[in-house]
Write an enzyme that holds these catalytic residues in place. Structure first.
Site, PDB file in Angstrom:
ATOM      1  N   ALA A 158       2.144   8.434   8.332  1.00 24.05           N
ATOM      2  CA  ALA A 158       3.618   8.924   8.086  1.00 24.05           C
ATOM      3  C   ALA A 158       3.951   9.085   6.999  1.00 24.05           C
ATOM      4  O   ALA A 158       5.018  10.000   6.773  1.00 24.05           O
ATOM      5  CB  ALA A 158       4.550   7.856   8.829  1.00 24.05           C
ATOM      6  N   GLY A 159       3.387   8.584   5.871  1.00 29.36           N
ATOM      7  CA  GLY A 159       3.987   8.715   4.547  1.00 29.36           C
ATOM      8  C   GLY A 159       2.885   9.650   3.667  1.00 29.36           C
ATOM      9  O   GLY A 159       3.187   9.565   2.469  1.00 29.36           O
ATOM     10  N   PRO A 195      -0.404   4.545   5.182  1.00 28.05           N
ATOM     11  CA  PRO A 195      -0.043   5.063   6.482  1.00 28.05           C
ATOM     12  C   PRO A 195       0.213   6.650   6.672  1.00 28.05           C
ATOM     13  O   PRO A 195       0.775   7.126   5.664  1.00 28.05           O
ATOM     14  CB  PRO A 195       1.385   4.398   6.964  1.00 28.05           C
ATOM     15  CG  PRO A 195       1.341   3.334   5.753  1.00 28.05           C
ATOM     16  CD  PRO A 195       0.792   3.563   4.530  1.00 28.05           C
ATOM     17  N   VAL A 206       2.331  11.196  -5.933  1.00 27.52           N
ATOM     18  CA  VAL A 206       1.504  10.600  -7.005  1.00 27.52           C
ATOM     19  C   VAL A 206       0.055  10.437  -6.457  1.00 27.52           C
ATOM     20  O   VAL A 206      -0.829  10.883  -7.262  1.00 27.52           O
ATOM     21  CB  VAL A 206       2.220   9.324  -7.688  1.00 27.52           C
ATOM     22  CG1 VAL A 206       1.293   8.634  -8.691  1.00 27.52           C
ATOM     23  CG2 VAL A 206       3.451   9.712  -8.090  1.00 27.52           C
ATOM     24  N   ASP A 238       3.389   3.616 -12.571  1.00 29.55           N
ATOM     25  CA  ASP A 238       4.720   3.308 -13.046  1.00 29.55           C
ATOM     26  C   ASP A 238       4.855   1.909 -13.695  1.00 29.55           C
ATOM     27  O   ASP A 238       5.951   1.636 -13.573  1.00 29.55           O
ATOM     28  CB  ASP A 238       5.735   3.776 -11.870  1.00 29.55           C
ATOM     29  CG  ASP A 238       5.992   5.207 -11.814  1.00 29.55           C
ATOM     30  OD1 ASP A 238       5.900   6.060 -12.674  1.00 29.55           O
ATOM     31  OD2 ASP A 238       6.349   5.650 -10.739  1.00 29.55           O
TER      32      ASP A 238
END
Length: 276
Positions: A54-55, A52, A32, A117
């Site tokens: 990593a994401g 982060p 998103v 959301d």
């Protein structure tokens, strides 16, 4: 017949928000977030991205690696210090409570915020968008059904004439040349300029407008504007090539209404862009 004021409710104020050189904070780096980054880059804003590493979604990483308008911080949201000097905040993270906390901080500081959301935590929605160069069309369901917005977007997209975006760019260049030749804001010159541009856009189709170049624009102004009429493309050195008509699709009850709305919106947008 004028509308009943009691029926005027439940919608949003649709705007083309000008973000050029504004500072937008995006919290999150997933799928998103990558879409939010693309939308903000299109609007020529500066982005601070907090997420982060990593994401990070591959597209997010691509934007970080290839855009000099993104300042990236490999960490989570740090609180009020991250909001200093920010003009807009977009969050796209899975932690609902952190998202709501960010929203509360933004509203305390009168910073427009969109929380992915969580419609009640959004000051605005993104909607489903069509973009072809300078042409932008947004379909909004006010947060109620993004999937239906996407279905309607595809139906409208299939009805947009070929070369529409290029035609708009060329008309913008022609309008700029005309304003150089016949300067002034308002008054008789401004009204005549507006009428002539309307006549050009009404007389030529999208494919013809997309063929405008420096030479044909100058001839169109010399032989059209100066003589107060609209010559054909062939008369100013061009060769007519009709824009391709989109293939017919199965009729849907909603389509005539949607297309009527889109046509009206396009006409209104074009009128506004013609204002001196």
């Amino acid at each position: 017949m004028p509308p009943d004021p009691a029926s005027l409710h439940g919608g949003s104020l649709l705007l083309a928000w000008q973000l050029k050189d504004k500072h937008v904070l995006i919290v999150g780096g997933g799928d998103v977030a990558s879409g939010r980054i693309e939308s903000v880059l299109v609007a020529d804003a500066r982005i601070t991205l907090v997420a982060p590493r990593a994401g990070l979604h591959p597209l997010t990483q691509h934007f970080v690696d290839n855009s000099d308008r993104i300042t990236y911080h490999d960490r989570t949201f740090a609180g009020p210090p991250d909001l200093v000097g920010v003009d807009m905040v977009l969050t796209a993270i899975d932690d609902v409570q952190v998202s709501r906390d960010i929203c509360a901080l933004c509203r305390e500081r009168k910073i427009p915020v969109n929380v992915a959301d969580i419609p009640p935590s959004c000051d605005f929605y993104f909607g489903s968008q069509i973009r072809d160069g300078p042409l932008q069309i947004m379909i909004s369901t006010n947060g109620q059904s993004p999937k239906l917005a996407n279905i309607i977007r595809k139906k409208i997209e299939g009805c947009i004439p070929e070369h529409a975006g290029e035609a708009i760019e060329k008309v913008g260049s022609l309008r700029a040349k005309l304003k150089e030749r016949a300067p002034g804001v308002g008054g008789d010159v401004g009204k005549r300029r507006m009428r002539w541009m309307v006549d050009v856009c009404s007389s030529w189709d999208m494919g013809e407008l997309a063929q405008l170049d420096e030479k044909t624009m100058n001839r169109l102004l010399d032989e059209g504007w100066e003589r107060n009429h609209v010559p054909k493309l062939e008369d100013v050195g061009g060769q007519s090539k009709k824009a391709a008509t989109p293939p017919a699709t199965s009729p849907l009850p909603v389509l005539p209404t949607v297309l009527g709305f889109a046509a009206g919106a396009a006409c209104a947008a074009f009128y506004l862009t013609r204002r001196p």
